[in-house]
Design a protein around this motif. Sequence first.
Motif, PDB file in Angstrom:
ATOM      1  N   GLY A  13       6.197  -1.314 -12.065  1.00 30.18           N
ATOM      2  CA  GLY A  13       6.249  -2.572 -11.346  1.00 30.18           C
ATOM      3  C   GLY A  13       5.030  -2.755 -10.484  1.00 30.18           C
ATOM      4  N   GLU A  14       5.222  -3.491  -9.390  1.00 26.66           N
ATOM      5  CA  GLU A  14       4.140  -3.773  -8.465  1.00 26.66           C
ATOM      6  C   GLU A  14       4.708  -3.728  -7.053  1.00 26.66           C
ATOM      7  N   MET A  15       4.109  -2.889  -6.216  1.00 24.90           N
ATOM      8  CA  MET A  15       4.576  -2.726  -4.834  1.00 24.90           C
ATOM      9  C   MET A  15       3.397  -2.341  -3.947  1.00 24.90           C
ATOM     10  N   PRO A  16       3.513  -2.587  -2.659  1.00 27.58           N
ATOM     11  CA  PRO A  16       2.502  -2.065  -1.725  1.00 27.58           C
ATOM     12  C   PRO A  16       2.585  -0.532  -1.683  1.00 27.58           C
ATOM     13  N   LEU A  17       1.476   0.109  -1.415  1.00 31.28           N
ATOM     14  CA  LEU A  17       1.437   1.580  -1.397  1.00 31.28           C
ATOM     15  C   LEU A  17       2.466   2.214  -0.461  1.00 31.28           C
ATOM     16  N   PRO A  18       2.649   1.719   0.768  1.00 34.23           N
ATOM     17  CA  PRO A  18       3.643   2.373   1.637  1.00 34.23           C
ATOM     18  C   PRO A  18       5.050   2.384   1.036  1.00 34.23           C
ATOM     19  N   ASP A  19       5.380   1.372   0.248  1.00 35.73           N
ATOM     20  CA  ASP A  19       6.699   1.323  -0.390  1.00 35.73           C
ATOM     21  C   ASP A  19       6.831   2.339  -1.520  1.00 35.73           C
TER      22      ASP A  19
END
Length: 147
Positions: free
Chosen positions: A40-46
């Motif tokens: 998928g696609e997520m911000p790095l902290p997530d």
Amino acid sequence: MNTLYLRLPSQAAAGNAPHWPALPCAFALVSHDGTIARQGEMPLPDLSVTMVGAQRVVLLLAAADVTLLRVKVPPLSPARLKAALPNLVEDRLIGDPSGCVIVAGGTHDGLRTVAAVQRTWLEHLAKTLIALGARRIAALPAQLSLS
């Protein structure tokens, strides 16, 4: 061994964002048998929990951040090749080769593929990922991967 693949934004995109790790990052968690467990696609902290659980994190560096060259290289031992690379590509890089990480790939038709990336950017990425829990980190130019 499961591997987390991360396609990161380019250095230019990251430089224009006040907090670049919050930018969406494409990812795929691949299990030891090669199946995609999650993507998928997520911000790095997530993705921190996923990074901690992955045995390896592979960065797919943006094509804009990596200079790929095809260079004629004399037969050298690995240690001598590593030492000679900056001199072999110096005239083809815009900046000083000492400010770059330069890595030689395979040879085809007498030419070797050589990749160069800005050392400070690569170190910044590695430090960011280590802070998020990554243990073993590798980096590959996105233009050499199938995505």
